[in-house]
Design an enzyme around this catalytic site. Structure first.
Site, PDB file in Angstrom:
ATOM      1  N   ASP A  62      -4.014  -4.072  13.424  1.00 54.05           N
ATOM      2  CA  ASP A  62      -5.478  -4.013  13.511  1.00 54.05           C
ATOM      3  C   ASP A  62      -6.060  -2.988  12.542  1.00 54.05           C
ATOM      4  O   ASP A  62      -7.180  -3.153  12.060  1.00 54.05           O
ATOM      5  CB  ASP A  62      -5.895  -3.668  14.944  1.00 54.05           C
ATOM      6  CG  ASP A  62      -5.558  -4.798  15.901  1.00 54.05           C
ATOM      7  OD1 ASP A  62      -5.639  -5.962  15.478  1.00 54.05           O
ATOM      8  OD2 ASP A  62      -5.204  -4.515  17.057  1.00 54.05           O
ATOM      9  N   THR A  67       0.828  -1.213   0.000  1.00 54.27           N
ATOM     10  CA  THR A  67       0.000   0.000   0.000  1.00 54.27           C
ATOM     11  C   THR A  67       0.862   1.262   0.000  1.00 54.27           C
ATOM     12  O   THR A  67       1.955   1.298   0.559  1.00 54.27           O
ATOM     13  CB  THR A  67      -0.954   0.036   1.209  1.00 54.27           C
ATOM     14  OG1 THR A  67      -0.181   0.019   2.405  1.00 54.27           O
ATOM     15  CG2 THR A  67      -1.906  -1.135   1.192  1.00 54.27           C
ATOM     16  N   GLY A 115      -9.140   0.974  17.244  1.00 49.74           N
ATOM     17  CA  GLY A 115      -7.927   1.740  16.987  1.00 49.74           C
ATOM     18  C   GLY A 115      -8.134   2.956  16.106  1.00 49.74           C
ATOM     19  O   GLY A 115      -7.163   3.605  15.711  1.00 49.74           O
TER      20      GLY A 115
HETATM   21  N1  LIG Z   1       1.024   2.978   2.853  1.00 50.66           N
HETATM   22  C1  LIG Z   1       0.422   3.496   3.897  1.00 50.66           C
HETATM   23  N2  LIG Z   1       0.737   4.735   4.351  1.00 50.66           N
HETATM   24  C2  LIG Z   1       0.156   5.246   5.446  1.00 50.66           C
HETATM   25  N3  LIG Z   1      -0.781   4.626   6.170  1.00 50.66           N
HETATM   26  C3  LIG Z   1      -1.131   3.385   5.774  1.00 50.66           C
HETATM   27  C4  LIG Z   1      -0.559   2.772   4.632  1.00 50.66           C
HETATM   28  N4  LIG Z   1      -1.105   1.544   4.491  1.00 50.66           N
HETATM   29  C5  LIG Z   1      -1.991   1.404   5.490  1.00 50.66           C
HETATM   30  N5  LIG Z   1      -2.012   2.502   6.260  1.00 50.66           N
HETATM   31  C6  LIG Z   1      -2.805   2.774   7.470  1.00 50.66           C
HETATM   32  O1  LIG Z   1      -1.943   2.623   8.589  1.00 50.66           O
HETATM   33  C7  LIG Z   1      -2.715   2.374   9.744  1.00 50.66           C
HETATM   34  C8  LIG Z   1      -1.958   1.554  10.754  1.00 50.66           C
HETATM   35  O2  LIG Z   1      -1.531   0.368  10.166  1.00 50.66           O
HETATM   36  P1  LIG Z   1      -1.451  -1.024  10.874  1.00 50.66           P
HETATM   37  O3  LIG Z   1      -2.710  -1.376  11.485  1.00 50.66           O
HETATM   38  O4  LIG Z   1      -0.914  -1.971   9.844  1.00 50.66           O
HETATM   39  O5  LIG Z   1      -0.311  -0.834  11.959  1.00 50.66           O
HETATM   40  P2  LIG Z   1      -0.287  -0.376  13.476  1.00 50.66           P
HETATM   41  O6  LIG Z   1      -1.104   0.820  13.680  1.00 50.66           O
HETATM   42  O7  LIG Z   1       1.127  -0.301  13.849  1.00 50.66           O
HETATM   43  O8  LIG Z   1      -0.879  -1.611  14.207  1.00 50.66           O
HETATM   44  P3  LIG Z   1      -2.112  -1.738  15.189  1.00 50.66           P
HETATM   45  O9  LIG Z   1      -3.299  -1.265  14.393  1.00 50.66           O
HETATM   46  O10 LIG Z   1      -2.099  -3.204  15.491  1.00 50.66           O
HETATM   47  O11 LIG Z   1      -1.848  -0.863  16.366  1.00 50.66           O
HETATM   48  C9  LIG Z   1      -3.952   1.668   9.250  1.00 50.66           C
HETATM   49  O12 LIG Z   1      -5.078   2.309   9.790  1.00 50.66           O
HETATM   50  C10 LIG Z   1      -3.915   1.802   7.729  1.00 50.66           C
HETATM   51  O13 LIG Z   1      -5.123   2.341   7.228  1.00 50.66           O
HETATM   52  C1  LIG Z   2      -0.771  -1.264  35.460  1.00 51.75           C
HETATM   53  C2  LIG Z   2      -0.724  -1.932  34.149  1.00 51.75           C
HETATM   54  C3  LIG Z   2      -1.744  -1.400  33.226  1.00 51.75           C
HETATM   55  C4  LIG Z   2      -1.793  -2.238  32.009  1.00 51.75           C
HETATM   56  C5  LIG Z   2      -3.047  -1.997  31.252  1.00 51.75           C
HETATM   57  C6  LIG Z   2      -3.224  -3.038  30.230  1.00 51.75           C
HETATM   58  C7  LIG Z   2      -4.571  -2.947  29.599  1.00 51.75           C
HETATM   59  C8  LIG Z   2      -4.520  -3.652  28.317  1.00 51.75           C
HETATM   60  C9  LIG Z   2      -5.858  -3.794  27.695  1.00 51.75           C
HETATM   61  C10 LIG Z   2      -5.689  -4.022  26.233  1.00 51.75           C
HETATM   62  C11 LIG Z   2      -6.978  -3.985  25.529  1.00 51.75           C
HETATM   63  C12 LIG Z   2      -6.746  -3.952  24.081  1.00 51.75           C
HETATM   64  C13 LIG Z   2      -8.009  -3.792  23.338  1.00 51.75           C
HETATM   65  C14 LIG Z   2      -7.706  -3.725  21.888  1.00 51.75           C
HETATM   66  C15 LIG Z   2      -7.883  -2.662  21.169  1.00 51.75           C
HETATM   67  C16 LIG Z   2      -7.559  -2.652  19.711  1.00 51.75           C
HETATM   68  O1  LIG Z   2      -8.738  -2.786  18.979  1.00 51.75           O
HETATM   69  C17 LIG Z   2      -6.943  -1.328  19.334  1.00 51.75           C
HETATM   70  C18 LIG Z   2      -6.436  -1.381  17.920  1.00 51.75           C
HETATM   71  O2  LIG Z   2      -5.211  -2.015  17.836  1.00 51.75           O
HETATM   72  N1  LIG Z   2      -5.821  -1.029  20.190  1.00 51.75           N
HETATM   73  C19 LIG Z   2      -5.793   0.075  20.928  1.00 51.75           C
HETATM   74  C20 LIG Z   2      -4.604   0.265  21.777  1.00 51.75           C
HETATM   75  O3  LIG Z   2      -6.663   0.882  20.918  1.00 51.75           O
END
Ligand SMILES: Nc1ncnc2c1ncn2[C@@H]1O[C@H](COP(=O)(O)OP(=O)(O)OP(=O)(O)O)[C@@H](O)[C@H]1O
Ligand SMILES: CCCCCCCCCCCCC/C=C/[C@@H](O)[C@H](CO)NC(C)=O
Ligand SMILES: [Ca+2]
Length: 595
Positions: free
Chosen positions: A192, A165, A547
């Site tokens: 995610d 992408t 997220g």
């Molecule tokens: N080439 C690109 N340049 C910029 N953003 C992109 C590109 N390709 C995808 N994305 C966007 O980047 C965002 C984050 O990507 P991705 O979910 O793969 O990684 P992350 O944020 O590190 O992981 P997580 O979502 O698990 O926290 C996505 O919402 C996606 O829409």
């Molecule tokens: C004192 C220690 C505190 C630790 C707190 C840990 C809580 C962790 C709970 C994690 C829940 C994750 C839910 C997932 C969310 C995802 O959909 C989203 C996208 O990647 N992630 C976030 C961070 O929003």
């Protein structure tokens, strides 16, 4: 030698040892024979877990190396590993090289094994559309794909079309608009956020083709045929972790190759009469929304940004007023506090399939049963709505456990992947130590719901209203309310709702209506998080939807049971799969399994 159309049996050699090998339809097994021809140890591999059968002596690691011989063949299959302590079941590529007494016998084995694979694994994908986000997580997406994933696809005879992408939402738009003829599934290499793009593309396209409106929360959406695969390469990888049990690219690749199929509940989020976004893991207001909003400032930190922002938000000690309305699910069927877990083959989920698709009388191209009388007319709002009003530290809605490496059992450890319900967790305002205890319990074996300020409900739908006067229009207009929406573009391409989050709520609504899905967090920078030193606490938080930040505070969420399917099978139990090497107690003392 004993042979018929479905069965083959003969002596074979592995190294210097002689085995009696048997292929009987569903299983391929080989038993070590001692000098007196007595059976010793048997290895048995289900045909569904064979990855490939090759003539000759074939090595795979680090690269495929073939030594052509007349009498050898090599079988690749799934091998399971448990590291212990609840770290999950990893899959790797197992390899066994067999020697036959004759070429003729070798050819029979190869042919018969390949035929068995075709017959008994009909749902394997042949062609996949792969999207790699080169910037996700630690920016290792491309490397992970080319070094770990692509060689396995090649070995399994899967052809691919790969798109690296160049902008956010490219994968979603591709799925929505391009010709997908011939593809058996779509795969993302990323986190995610990338999964969410595929989710929106697949659901959106399916509804377009079915002529259904995603905006109407009462419409029964059409379940999606096209499977989604996730190769984890993001920061949290929650969806992968919660559906596979580990975030390991090789394990996920092998699940894709064998065509595993895991249905997943999906929550649609609406604002007034507008569809906003889909979620599978978290629709969270308060703490989780604030953490996400704060973390956007620290993207440069990579995955660490969530920990840093978590501390900042915790120190800011905020809580938010609001009214939560929810439609409870049938408490006879299951409960978020029944101390069970949704594992591979979960009977709560399979019984839900019958309940969700009662007159399953048509078969989709993937072989799954769906009702032709898909009930467009029955009301999804049957039952009594309940209301909870107050001041909350956080409000979380999750269709699955949402376990991830940070929280091995997740936000709601007894939630199910495919039961048509979500768990609503309400954490009322409490002192910081109480909230810290709640958060800390996500990381250990203690029950996070056994606290006086926490309640959890299994639900089919939820509605949230902020206090009167705290609606979007006010947040947008009042710079002092902490809800300012800034016009900001990070230059990474267009999002669904467009990059300009300026103007009024009406303008936003129009954009959402126009484009269907609200844009990504990059555009959703509400400047309400000023850290612990903030002059005045904001009166509203922001919603975190898997997220992504949502631009509306007032939302309606509805769970759509088993709307999509992943190339996964749910979390495998270490106790069962690794044959007693771990007790259930080690996993998390208080959990038992549905059998
Ligand atoms: N080439 C690109 N340049 C910029 N953003 C992109 C590109 N390709 C995808 N994305 C966007 O980047 C965002 C984050 O990507 P991705 O979910 O793969 O990684 P992350 O944020 O590190 O992981 P997580 O979502 O698990 O926290 C996505 O919402 C996606 O829409
Ligand atoms: C004192 C220690 C505190 C630790 C707190 C840990 C809580 C962790 C709970 C994690 C829940 C994750 C839910 C997932 C969310 C995802 O959909 C989203 C996208 O990647 N992630 C976030 C961070 O929003
Ligand atoms: Ca569920």
């Amino acid at each position: 030698m004993d042979t018929d159309a479905h069965r083959l049996e003969s002596s074979l050699w592995v190294g210097r040892k002689r085995y009696r090998a048997v292929l009987n339809g569903w299983h391929f097994s080989w038993t070590l024979l001692d000098k007196q021809n007595r059976d010793r140890k048997t290895v048995s591999v289900p045909v569904s877990e064979l990855i490939g059968v090759e003539e000759g002596q074939v090595e795979f690691q680090p690269q495929k190396k073939v030594t052509e011989t007349d009498r050898d063949f090599t079988v690749f299959s799934i091998k399971r590993h448990c590291k212990g302590g609840g770290s999950g079941v990893f899959w790797t590529l197992g390899r066994t090289q067999f020697y036959c007494p004759s070429r003729d016998l070798r050819d029979r084995w190869v042919t018969q094994l390949r035929n068995a694979l075709k017959t008994h694994s009909p749902s394997r994908p042949h062609r996949l559309l792969v999207f790699i986000n080169p910037f996700g997580g630690k920016k290792r997406g491309r490397k992970i794909y080319h070094s770990l994933v692509a060689p396995l696809f090649e070995l399994a005879g899967i052809s691919t079309h790969v798109v690296v992408t160049e902008r956010a939402n490219q994968a979603r738009d591709h799925i929505l608009k391009k010709d997908l003829t011939g593809f058996d599934g779509v795969v993302c290499v990323g986190g995610d956020g990338m999964f969410s793009e595929l989710l929106h593309g697949v659901i959106g396209r399916t509804q377009q083709e079915a002529g259904l409106s995603e905006h109407d929360p009462t419409v029964t959406l059409q379940p999606c045929d096209l499977h989604i695969g996730i190769i984890p390469a993001g920061s949290t990888d929650c969806v992968c972790f919660a559906t596979v049990g580990v975030n390991d690219p090789v394990t996920s690749t092998l699940h894709i190759i064998i065509g595993d199929s895991q249905p997943l509940d999906v929550c649609s989020v609406h604002h007034t009469s507008l569809f906003v976004r889909y979620s599978v893991s978290l629709v969270g207001y308060g703490f989780y929304g604030d953490v996400l909003a704060e973390s956007e400032r620290y993207r440069w930190m990579g995955p660490l940004r969530y920990d840093f922002s978590g501390c900042m938000v915790f120190l800011s000690n905020r809580s938010y007023r609001g009214k939560v309305y929810f439609l409870p699910a049938d408490s006879q069927l299951s409960s978020p506090r029944d101390n069970t877990r949704c594992f591979a083959g979960c009977h709560v989920c399979s019984e839900s399939t019958e309940r969700l698709f009662p007159q399953s009388d048509s078969i989709s191209h993937t072989g799954f049963l769906y009702s032709t009388q898909y009930s467009q007319h029955s009301s999804p709002w049957e039952g009594e709505w309940e209301t909870v009003e107050g001041e909350f530290k956080c409000i979380s809605l999750t269709c699955m456990s949402s376990c991830c490496p940070r929280s091995p059992l997740g936000l709601s450890p007894s939630a199910h992947l495919a039961d048509g319900t979500a768990d609503l967790i309400l954490v009322r305002d409490t002192h910081p130590l109480g909230f810290l205890t709640y958060l800390h319990r996500h990381t250990n074996s203690q029950d996070q719901f056994d606290l006086p300020f926490v309640e959890v409900h299994r639900v089919k739908a939820v509605r949230f209203s902020p206090p009167p006067g705290e609606d979007e229009a006010e947040q947008l207009d009042d710079p002092d309310s902490g809800g300012t929406v800034m016009a900001e573009d990070d230059g990474q391409g267009e999002t669904a709702a467009g990059g300009d989050w300026t103007g009024s709520a009406q303008h936003l609504s129009a954009r959402v209506q126009e484009r269907g899905v609200v844009g990504t967090k990059k555009r959703a920078k509400r400047d309400f998080l000023c850290g612990p030193c903030c002059r005045r606490s904001p009166s509203v938080s922001v919603w975190n939807c898997d997220g992504e930040l949502l631009p509306f505070t007032e939302v309606l969420c509805r769970v759509h049971g088993q709307l999509v399917r992943l190339f996964a099978r749910g979390i495998e139990e270490e106790f069962v799969t690794c044959n007693g090497t771990l007790g259930k107690k080690n996993f998390k003392g208080r959990y038992i399994t549905h059998t």
